[in-house]
Design an enzyme around this catalytic site. Structure first.
Site, PDB file in Angstrom:
ATOM      1  N   TYR A 110       0.876  -1.170   0.000  1.00 11.21           N
ATOM      2  CA  TYR A 110       0.000   0.000   0.000  1.00 11.21           C
ATOM      3  C   TYR A 110       0.916   1.223   0.000  1.00 11.21           C
ATOM      4  O   TYR A 110       1.405   1.654   1.040  1.00 11.21           O
ATOM      5  CB  TYR A 110      -0.916  -0.019   1.222  1.00 11.21           C
ATOM      6  CG  TYR A 110      -1.805   1.190   1.356  1.00 11.21           C
ATOM      7  CD1 TYR A 110      -2.457   1.726   0.255  1.00 11.21           C
ATOM      8  CD2 TYR A 110      -1.997   1.796   2.596  1.00 11.21           C
ATOM      9  CE1 TYR A 110      -3.272   2.834   0.379  1.00 11.21           C
ATOM     10  CE2 TYR A 110      -2.818   2.899   2.725  1.00 11.21           C
ATOM     11  CZ  TYR A 110      -3.457   3.417   1.621  1.00 11.21           C
ATOM     12  OH  TYR A 110      -4.259   4.527   1.740  1.00 11.21           O
ATOM     13  N   ASP A 146      -2.315  -1.408  -3.946  1.00 16.13           N
ATOM     14  CA  ASP A 146      -2.660  -0.027  -4.294  1.00 16.13           C
ATOM     15  C   ASP A 146      -1.350   0.738  -4.390  1.00 16.13           C
ATOM     16  O   ASP A 146      -0.766   1.112  -3.377  1.00 16.13           O
ATOM     17  CB  ASP A 146      -3.578   0.549  -3.216  1.00 16.13           C
ATOM     18  CG  ASP A 146      -3.990   1.985  -3.510  1.00 16.13           C
ATOM     19  OD1 ASP A 146      -3.479   2.569  -4.486  1.00 16.13           O
ATOM     20  OD2 ASP A 146      -4.809   2.530  -2.739  1.00 16.13           O
ATOM     21  N   HIS A 244     -12.469   1.027  -4.220  1.00 14.43           N
ATOM     22  CA  HIS A 244     -11.620   0.270  -5.140  1.00 14.43           C
ATOM     23  C   HIS A 244     -12.304  -1.049  -5.500  1.00 14.43           C
ATOM     24  O   HIS A 244     -13.067  -1.603  -4.701  1.00 14.43           O
ATOM     25  CB  HIS A 244     -10.271  -0.070  -4.503  1.00 14.43           C
ATOM     26  CG  HIS A 244      -9.447   1.111  -4.135  1.00 14.43           C
ATOM     27  ND1 HIS A 244      -8.293   1.452  -4.800  1.00 14.43           N
ATOM     28  CD2 HIS A 244      -9.587   2.027  -3.135  1.00 14.43           C
ATOM     29  CE1 HIS A 244      -7.756   2.530  -4.243  1.00 14.43           C
ATOM     30  NE2 HIS A 244      -8.520   2.894  -3.231  1.00 14.43           N
TER      31      HIS A 244
END
Length: 272
Positions: A110, A146, A244
């Site tokens: 992330y 991500d 998302h």
């Protein structure tokens, strides 16, 4: 192997969607981001449910912010929590966990948002990406998560809207390309309109005004095994979704066939 990555934007809020999704899609390896739970709380919430589904779990979390988890039904070996030699802001954050799953080194990441160009947050993001690059092995590697970077302008619904913003600057894109990995979804669908994130604001999702910032990156040997690569847009629909959608990559075999870049297609796509 079916590998998936999903920024769930709070696993506590998304648990009622995550578990049925696991039953439906049956991924072998899952990378979760923004779990927003300390490790003990994650275990209390999901430990038994995931074990019943055959998943070993490596979670690296913190209360309220960040947090990643790696779920695997094909083994977790040599697990590393955090990013070795990674920068803090000012302290190390729960943004990475890696393990070997069926011979593939999987990094669930992330990446920091960056907030504003040339800010301390932005410089932290670039330093974090540099540390990620230094942590990667040469072969059989996947980085999934991500990344908070749109690799090219084709990954934005309107590039003009993002001028002078983070996620699209040359320095961020250079840092992404410096990882030296294949962008599996874009490699398979070079000309298609594919997004993985849509702002919660009314109409953005249904008009398909999104970004592609959730990526599966792989070394060439792993990317060559791709049988299907797609965004599970269905998981972004309905009540209480994450902002998302999951990205799914099938290696060697495709249980649902080579079904296209986005499943199902946008309900009202905006064309370039």
């Amino acid at each position: 192997m079916r590998l998936a990555t999903w920024n769930v934007n709070s696993v506590r809020q998304r648990a009622a969607r995550l578990l049925p999704w696991l039953d439906e899609r049956r991924p072998d390896v899952v990378c979760l981001q923004e779990t927003k739970l300390a490790d003990d709380a994650f275990d209390t919430l999901l430990g038994e449910e995931l074990a019943d589904r055959g998943y070993a779990v490596a979670r690296h979390g913190e209360p309220r912010w960040n947090g990643v988890a790696l779920l695997s039904r094909v083994g977790l070996e040599n697990t590393v929590y955090g990013l070795p030699d990674g920068p803090g802001f000012p302290h190390a954050e729960a943004r990475a966990v890696s393990a070997t799953c069926a011979g593939i080194r999987v990094h669930c990441v992330y990446v920091p948002n960056g907030r504003e160009v040339d800010s301390d947050h932005y410089r932290y993001k670039l330093a974090w990406l540099d540390a990620l690059r230094n942590s990667l092995d040469d072969g059989n590697t996947v980085v999934a998560g991500d990344l908070n970077i749109a690799p090219t302008d084709a990954d934005l619904f309107d590039p003009a809207r993002f001028v002078d913003s983070t996620h699209v600057t040359p320095a961020e894109r250079d840092a992404l390309h410096a990882l030296g990995l294949v962008d599996v979804v874009r490699e398979r669908w070079p000309e298609e309109r594919v997004f993985s994130y849509w702002d919660y604001r009314a109409g953005m999702f249904h008009q398909d005004l999104g970004m592609r910032i959730d990526l599966v990156l792989a070394t060439a040997d792993v990317a060559a095994r791709t049988a299907a690569a797609w965004v599970d847009r269905k998981a972004r629909k309905g009540a209480g979704p994450s902002d998302h959608a999951p990205v799914i990559v099938d290696l060697d075999t495709a249980p649902d066939g080579d079904i296209g870049p986005v499943v199902p297609p946008p309900s009202a796509p905006r064309r370039r």
